[in-house]
Design a protein around this motif. Sequence first.
Motif, PDB file in Angstrom:
ATOM      1  N   THR A   1       0.634  -1.228  -0.014  1.00 22.15           N
ATOM      2  CA  THR A   1      -0.011   0.094   0.010  1.00 22.15           C
ATOM      3  C   THR A   1       0.774   1.176   0.141  1.00 22.15           C
ATOM      4  O   THR A   1       0.448   2.464  -0.203  1.00 22.15           O
ATOM      5  N   ARG A   2       2.185   1.006   0.441  1.00 20.07           N
ATOM      6  CA  ARG A   2       3.048   2.341   0.370  1.00 20.07           C
ATOM      7  C   ARG A   2       3.692   2.687  -1.055  1.00 20.07           C
ATOM      8  O   ARG A   2       3.865   2.024  -1.758  1.00 20.07           O
ATOM      9  N   TYR A   3       3.415   3.846  -1.347  1.00 17.38           N
ATOM     10  CA  TYR A   3       4.236   4.344  -2.797  1.00 17.38           C
ATOM     11  C   TYR A   3       5.395   3.888  -2.899  1.00 17.38           C
ATOM     12  O   TYR A   3       5.797   3.371  -4.079  1.00 17.38           O
ATOM     13  N   ARG A   4       6.529   4.042  -1.817  1.00 17.51           N
ATOM     14  CA  ARG A   4       7.827   3.880  -1.915  1.00 17.51           C
ATOM     15  C   ARG A   4       7.962   2.447  -2.092  1.00 17.51           C
ATOM     16  O   ARG A   4       8.814   1.677  -2.809  1.00 17.51           O
TER      17      ARG A   4
ATOM     18  N   ARG B   1      -5.713  11.748  -9.536  1.00 17.41           N
ATOM     19  CA  ARG B   1      -4.855  11.313  -8.346  1.00 17.41           C
ATOM     20  C   ARG B   1      -5.883  10.775  -7.326  1.00 17.41           C
ATOM     21  O   ARG B   1      -6.051   9.445  -6.941  1.00 17.41           O
ATOM     22  N   LEU B   2      -6.940  11.542  -7.075  1.00 14.58           N
ATOM     23  CA  LEU B   2      -7.823  11.285  -5.866  1.00 14.58           C
ATOM     24  C   LEU B   2      -9.092  10.318  -6.400  1.00 14.58           C
ATOM     25  O   LEU B   2      -9.241   9.659  -5.528  1.00 14.58           O
ATOM     26  N   GLY B   3      -9.388  10.507  -7.893  1.00 14.27           N
ATOM     27  CA  GLY B   3     -10.299   9.460  -8.085  1.00 14.27           C
ATOM     28  C   GLY B   3      -9.694   8.262  -8.860  1.00 14.27           C
ATOM     29  O   GLY B   3     -10.284   7.660  -9.727  1.00 14.27           O
ATOM     30  N   CYS B   4      -8.427   7.872  -8.646  1.00 14.63           N
ATOM     31  CA  CYS B   4      -7.779   6.864  -9.268  1.00 14.63           C
ATOM     32  C   CYS B   4      -8.663   5.674  -9.422  1.00 14.63           C
ATOM     33  O   CYS B   4      -9.317   5.092  -8.658  1.00 14.63           O
TER      34      CYS B   4
ATOM     35  N   ALA C   1      -1.530   4.266  -2.760  1.00 15.30           N
ATOM     36  CA  ALA C   1      -0.382   5.074  -3.114  1.00 15.30           C
ATOM     37  C   ALA C   1      -0.694   6.535  -3.196  1.00 15.30           C
ATOM     38  O   ALA C   1       0.199   7.443  -2.893  1.00 15.30           O
ATOM     39  N   ASN C   2      -1.847   6.857  -4.097  1.00 14.90           N
ATOM     40  CA  ASN C   2      -2.049   7.984  -4.399  1.00 14.90           C
ATOM     41  C   ASN C   2      -2.381   8.829  -3.106  1.00 14.90           C
ATOM     42  O   ASN C   2      -2.690  10.072  -3.383  1.00 14.90           O
TER      43      ASN C   2
ATOM     44  N   ASN D   1       2.437  16.689  -9.344  1.00 16.19           N
ATOM     45  CA  ASN D   1       1.486  15.506  -8.834  1.00 16.19           C
ATOM     46  C   ASN D   1       2.046  14.263  -9.427  1.00 16.19           C
ATOM     47  O   ASN D   1       1.989  14.131 -10.584  1.00 16.19           O
ATOM     48  N   ARG D   2       2.637  13.418  -8.290  1.00 16.69           N
ATOM     49  CA  ARG D   2       3.269  12.401  -8.670  1.00 16.69           C
ATOM     50  C   ARG D   2       2.342  11.191  -8.667  1.00 16.69           C
ATOM     51  O   ARG D   2       2.696  10.114  -8.406  1.00 16.69           O
ATOM     52  N   HIS D   3       1.025  11.190  -8.967  1.00 15.48           N
ATOM     53  CA  HIS D   3      -0.039  10.139  -8.942  1.00 15.48           C
ATOM     54  C   HIS D   3       0.550   8.921  -9.978  1.00 15.48           C
ATOM     55  O   HIS D   3       1.209   9.183 -10.805  1.00 15.48           O
ATOM     56  N   ILE D   4       0.278   7.831  -9.282  1.00 17.46           N
ATOM     57  CA  ILE D   4       0.498   6.728 -10.209  1.00 17.46           C
ATOM     58  C   ILE D   4      -0.713   5.994 -10.605  1.00 17.46           C
ATOM     59  O   ILE D   4      -0.884   4.715 -10.711  1.00 17.46           O
ATOM     60  N   SER D   5      -1.778   6.599 -11.054  1.00 16.49           N
ATOM     61  CA  SER D   5      -3.127   6.005 -11.492  1.00 16.49           C
ATOM     62  C   SER D   5      -3.118   5.391 -12.763  1.00 16.49           C
ATOM     63  O   SER D   5      -3.808   4.441 -13.158  1.00 16.49           O
TER      64      SER D   5
END
Length: 408
Positions: free
Chosen positions: A54-57, A288-291, A324-325, A344-348
């Motif tokens: 669940t973590r981005y890194r 991002r928020l609505g991935c 992650a987002n 904005n570094r989202h990963i959607s």
Amino acid sequence: MCSDTVELPADLANIDLSDARLYADDRPEQIWKRLRALDVPVRSGGLRDHWVITRYRHIQEVHRNSHAFSSQKGMHLGEKPTDVEAGATAGGKSLLVTDDPVHTEMRKAIHTSFTPKLLRTLTDSTLRIARDLVGSVVDQGEIDFVEKVAAPLPAIVTCELLGVPEQDRAEVKQWTQAAFSGSGYATADTQIAAHTELFVYCQQLLAEKRRTPGDDVATVLANATMFGEPMSREIAVMNCHDLIAGGNETARHTSSAAALTLVTDPAAWDLLRAGGTDPDTATEEILRLGCPVNHVMREVTEDLEIGGIPMRTGEFVTLWLRSANRDEEIFDHPDVLDFTRKPNRHISFGLGSHYCVAAFLARLEVGSIVRALLELVGSAELSGQPTYLESNFFRGYRSLPMILSSGS
């Protein structure tokens, strides 16, 4: 759910993240937040045991070690046994579930479809379609935004993208909306039948494009090569269908999320109307928020550690993109919609070699909806309770009852 390094609270330990019914409300976001706080991958059961990341890194770690992970067994957990079988069956035939070197060759063939001329045409036509759809529901009383706007837009754009002849478009749009109108828990037989119709139609369309080429994606797929040989018809049909799936699901769910923010975050829209930010930046924040994709899955192909946790060959790993987002380590106030958020570094759309090949199309469709809402809608209100899609893979709404008005 369990962990090799921490003891989970009883309520977390008993959660099955693969259970589609869990996604009928906003509980998943709260669960992912608590899992991020543990700061290690944990084990979960369900249709198949898997590591939950669940973590981005930690997701970045997986992508840095992409050589040790495979997508050939499927890209998501599935919600019923047939989903597991379908994922494995598509392995090596669909770009989504293929590894290198075949993946790179297949991606190269598909990517050549998106010519500058086609992109210019789609940019103009998609905005026009979005304006027409939004304009048709403004000042019309209660409407279901999913049914009237979010679902039709990608169905129409897909026809233009693939070069579907005018006389076929009504039928293809009908199949497309039926196939993607409510995937998730308790999938209807009519939806499965619509997918079958789309596979058959893709086969017929590609055959026609071999005889009569056009300036469209279907023509490129029909005549594509891999490793110097013609792409197999099975691979071409599978990827034709997947382009329809990807374009429809991403845009439908994220466009619905965009419309809902008119009600939940009116200050952000006031800022956008006042010129305090721009539609492109706002679109990235909505993405991002609505991935629209909860997770992607991989199989471990060689022993390694992720987040300090040993993972063994043959185990499955799920990368929770939507979590992650909202990672507090990466995003300030991650649960807040901020139309000025930069960078904005989202990963959607994922990371690395499996970054979504049609990301530009999703951005175009969602961005066109944002612009149409900005231009045509002065105020909005909910006229009923939004209904979530019950799916462990996609995150969005089955229905979104709203009243959109042109006045402020």
